[in-house]
Design a protein around this motif. Structure first.
Motif, PDB file in Angstrom:
ATOM      1  N   LEU B 138       0.803  -1.220   0.000  1.00 57.21           N
ATOM      2  CA  LEU B 138       0.000   0.000   0.000  1.00 57.21           C
ATOM      3  C   LEU B 138       0.837   1.270   0.000  1.00 57.21           C
ATOM      4  N   ASP B 258      -7.440   1.273   5.867  1.00 56.67           N
ATOM      5  CA  ASP B 258      -6.881   0.918   4.566  1.00 56.67           C
ATOM      6  C   ASP B 258      -7.967   0.411   3.621  1.00 56.67           C
ATOM      7  N   VAL B 668      -3.787  -7.176  -0.318  1.00 57.47           N
ATOM      8  CA  VAL B 668      -3.574  -6.947   1.105  1.00 57.47           C
ATOM      9  C   VAL B 668      -4.087  -8.140   1.913  1.00 57.47           C
TER      10      VAL B 668
END
Lengths: 204, 684
Positions: B138, B258, B668
């Protein structure tokens, strides 16, 4: 300067190291055990042949219940923690101004010639590591180097080579001034207080 | 209260205020890099130097507490010279690669260099270069640009609660890195991108895709969880390029998770962009009229009870309301907004709200989590609990499975019967609950989704009554929802007896012949095989797969709409882009469908729909207020059965159709699951 740490096999304090570590931790209030991180790193370094590996850092972190990154920060901040393997004998030659004025360049040159390595390197047999350090705090006996917590002072190229040769032969050379001189007394003999005052003068 | 003089004007400030804050109160801007009001003071960038009388040197205003009688100057030639000196030093090792830097155009260093930088460098030597660190999929790092403000380190340590970032080395050799360059394991790691005042930490997925000045900014509300974080969608050419947080002190402060920050690529993937009708067992492209005809044919002659509807987690209030009206028109009341099977019931509003409010967590002194994992259910709310623990002495205890929440939690055990123990006063925790001034109980998914969730809710309500959790200006009963649509759906009364389980059973047995899914994808679709399934939604997910008719709807970024967050706060989302292809805002589809069914709905525009909605639910007029709800009786009177409370499912990043369509979030999630990662195309 590299700040990365080297992987190695596991690490754990010996009983003797543990005793030392606990003595340091006991100096701080309960819950403030992380204050002891620097002495513990030193203990770990001594136990681990003079350098700190990744397992050492993680062990100390675990011992003090702190995140490994915080210990890593400390270990990389101070130059006396070594982050890679070193030789059995670490020769630390001071090259700060007073030593430099008194010929530390010659000392480095002598070491490099005798050992066949450059500053920062270790001999292939793993016996010697040659390092340049900042002021060793013994300017009055410049130039100096330190080996294994011992100071060798008033060096010149010849005495430096002899020290290395002696170490290589497994002997322990005499520490302190390498010229005729008593500790840091004037090199050319006493200039004052040449004679002991008469006994009757004392306290009179 | 110290009174000081700043640039010749006197100001009195609270004790403990720093000189910088005092300046800001007077409207004087002090340039700074390392100072951030939500982080501890570091005082290492030296950009905020001001002159203080009787001080031989300029002082760092961010770290200097305002004192009585201080005389401060911020606009003298001395100050300007000092700041120019700091700037010159900062720029010595900064690469000045603004033309190829993603921070360009929104960079603190760039902006302040215009004010304090000299046009020419006096530095002739080589600049230092620092190896880039790989800290996950990220956050992209270009560490040569780093000015060592340590905001990211402080954020990770203080707010996110992951001590993984640090500054190694010293002086010129200092480098910011994660321990052994591991990926950051936080749901909040994206916030360090916003915090970084230069281009050292930028968004990896956003890298080189857009410039800040070419983006159209839309202020809206996040739907990834029930918190309703305030966000800004930055779009270009009908594509959302990135998502940033907006400041809202009472909700998300200035953080977002996130999942919120990086789901945007899911808005463009796996989209339903035209209607489909199942022919010969296969979904085939169709026109709107074909799709509507297929539905009308099926609904013709159907009894009200044979039609059921399930509402997904991302629905806005207007769409839900339009569907409710349509169902009423065709004679069915069977609409269900709790697709996860949560046992919350409509009716008593205090029974399904986060009554203490999010900001109220800071006032609480004792918090009991019941089957809740706030770190996964609402990551930003978890940061607020952490703040309470760190700064306000909040103590947290838990009934439910153990999990790392980034702060100290006292585990009472994973056993529902503990609730009765505590209520009876025999448990050691009872005394603490009684003694606490502002205690909170938070019910999470693990409790709500249990088969006897209603009994657990009832037990907690009795607990709240007994221990005085509910008082005049305090309500310590809290439900932690996971779905953005949930509170809105409950306010609209979209629950049916038996809940989702009954609908699915009836669908399997043929009792419910037609099932209408409004972007509902989070349950076992196998039971819907017998039924005629109408899917209205934006993404080709589980629901669309079993559908007989697919109506392409709009995702949240493509429609205006109201959302009610878990506190009961009404917030308005705005359209940032247009739906793709033939997809339409859900209400227009439902309105058109009602015409085909010959039961036209009573609105012809979005304005009329919203007016009708507000007439039905007058509290929607009060925007952005978490009003106290009236306490009442809810939940079951039965005792909860003994046994553990379920853990929240591990697929945190993939809990809705948009997130599942997102490549970034899949990556992720893979990382969180321990799947080894390969370098992405955006790696330098």
């Amino acid at each position: 300067m590299s700040v990365s740490i080297t992987k190695a096999n596991g690490f754990a304090f010996t009983e003797a190291s543990k005793a030392q570590a606990e003595a340091h931790i006991a100096k701080y209030p309960a819950g403030r055990q992380t204050s002891a991180v620097m002495p513990l790193l030193t203990i770990a370094q001594e136990q681990n042949d003079g350098w700190l590996s990744q397992p050492c850092i993680e062990y100390v972190a675990g011992y003090l219940s702190m995140p490994p990154i915080r210990v890593h920060e400390v270990a990389t901040f101070y130059t006396m923690y070594r982050l890679g393997p070193v030789g059995k004998q670490v020769i630390e030659v001071c090259t700060t101004t007073p030593c430099w004025l008194r010929g530390s360049d010659d000392i480095i040159e002598a070491c490099e010639a005798e050992l066949g390595i450059k500053v920062g390197q270790t001999t292939p047999d793993g016996q010697f590591t040659l390092l340049e350090v900042e002021c060793a705090g013994a300017c009055v006996n410049a130039p100096v180097c330190s080996i294994h917590k011992k100071y060798y002072e008033d060096l010149d190229a010849k005495s430096m080579r002899q020290i290395i040769k002696a170490l290589r032969a497994g002997k322990t050379p005499k520490a302190g001034p390498q010229i005729k001189r008593q500790t840091s007394a004037p090199a050319g003999g006493l200039t004052t207080l040449k004679e002991i005052a008469p006994a009757e003068g004392r306290g009179a | 209260m110290p009174t000081l003089t700043i640039n010749g004007k006197e100001i009195t400030v609270e004790p403990g205020t720093t000189v910088m804050r005092a300046c800001e109160e007077m409207g004087i801007e002090v340039p700074h890099f390392c100072y951030h009001e939500r982080l501890s003071i570091a005082g290492n960038c030296r950009m905020c130097l001001v002159e203080m009388e009787h001080s031989p040197k300029p002082i760092a205003s961010c770290a200097m507490p305002a004192g009585d009688g201080m005389v401060i100057y911020t606009d003298t030639p001395e100050v300007k010279k000092a700041r120019e000196g700091v700037m010159e030093f900062l720029l010595i090792n900064h690469p000045l690669d603004c033309p190829i830097c993603d921070q360009g155009g929104e960079c603190d260093l760039q902006d302040q260099a215009i004010a304090y930088g000299t046009g020419k460098s006096r530095y002739q030597e080589n600049k230092r270069a620092v190896k880039d660190k790989d800290i996950g999929p990220l956050v992209k790092t270009i560490m040569t640009r780093c000015i060592h403000c340590t905001r990211c380190v402080r954020f990770a340590t203080e707010v996110a609660g992951i001590e993984e970032l640090g500054a190694l080395g010293r002086g010129e050799d200092m480098e910011i890195t994660s321990y052994l360059e591991r990926s950051l394991e936080s749901e909040l790691s994206g916030n360090i991108i916003d915090l970084c005042p230069v281009g050292a930490l930028t968004s990896k997925p956003y890298a080189f895709t857009a410039r800040s000045w070419e983006l159209v900014k839309t202020e809206t509300i996040d739907v990834m969880d029930a918190l309703g974080s305030n966000i800004r969608l930055d779009a270009r050419d009908n594509e959302v390029m990135r998502i940033l947080p907006r400041l809202h002190e009472d909700v998300n402060e200035e953080w977002i998770s996130d999942k919120t920050r990086f789901h945007y690529d899911g808005l463009g993937r796996r989209r339903l962009d035209r209607p489909y009708v199942k022919k010969q067992g296969k979904l085939q492209e169709a026109s709107w009229s074909e799709a509507f005809e297929a539905i009308a044919t099926k609904l013709n002659g159907l009894k009200g009870g044979e039609l059921a509807g399930i509402i997904g987690d991302l629905a806005d209030l207007e769409s839900m309301y339009a569907l409710k009206l349509l169902f009423r028109a065709v004679g069915s009341k069977r609409l269900e907004c709790r697709q996860d099977g949560a046992a919350v019931e409509a009716g008593c509003r205090a029974g399904y709200l986060f009554n203490s409010t999010v900001a109220g967590i800071e006032e609480a002194d004792l918090l009991l989590l019941v089957g809740a994992n706030p770190r996964l259910e609402a990551a930003v709310l978890n940061a607020r609990i952490r703040k309470g623990v760190r700064e306000y002495g909040l103590k947290v205890a838990r009934i439910g499975p153990a999990a790392d929440l980034t702060y100290e939690v006292e585990d009472l055990g994973d056993e529902a019967a503990l609730l009765a123990d505590i209520l009876s006063g025999h448990h050691a925790f009872s005394g603490r609950l009684m003694a606490a001034e502002r205690p909170m109980v938070v019910l999470g998914a693990g409790a709500l989704q249990r088969r006897d969730g209603a009994a657990i809710i009832g037990a907690v309500r009795r607990l709240a009554d007994h221990f005085g959790l509910v008082g005049k200006d305090w309500n310590g009963f809290n439900v932690l929802h996971g779905a953005a649509s949930r509170v809105g759906g409950l306010d609209l009364g979209l629950t049916s007896s038996g809940g989702i389980a009954a609908i699915l059973d009836d669908a399997a047995s043929g009792k419910a012949k037609v099932v209408f899914l409004m972007a509902a994808d989070e349950f076992d679709m196998a039971k819907l095989k017998q039924a005629f399934v109408i899917y209205l939604g934006s993404h080709g997910d589980a629901g669309a797969e079993v559908a007989d008719v697919v109506l392409p709807g709009a995702a949240y970024a493509e429609k205006d709409g109201l959302y009610i967050n878990l506190e009961g706060r009404v917030q308005e989302g705005l359209r940032a882009i247009f739906p793709p292809g033939d997809a339409r805002h859900d209400w227009t589809i439902l309105r058109a469908l009602s015409d085909v069914l010959d039961k036209p709905l009573p609105f012809d525009s979005f304005g009329e729909l919203r007016a009708g909605l507000i007439a039905d639910l007058p509290h929607l007029n009060q925007r952005d207020v978490a009003a106290a709800a009236k306490w009442g009786k809810f939940g079951s009177d039965k005792e909860p059965k003994a046994g553990g409370l379920g853990a929240v499912s591990s697929g945190y990043f993939l809990t809705n159709p948009i997130a599942r369509a997102s490549k970034i979030l899949n990556e992720v999630q893979d990382l969180a699951n321990g799947v080894p990662r390969e370098a992405t195309g955006t790696d330098g």
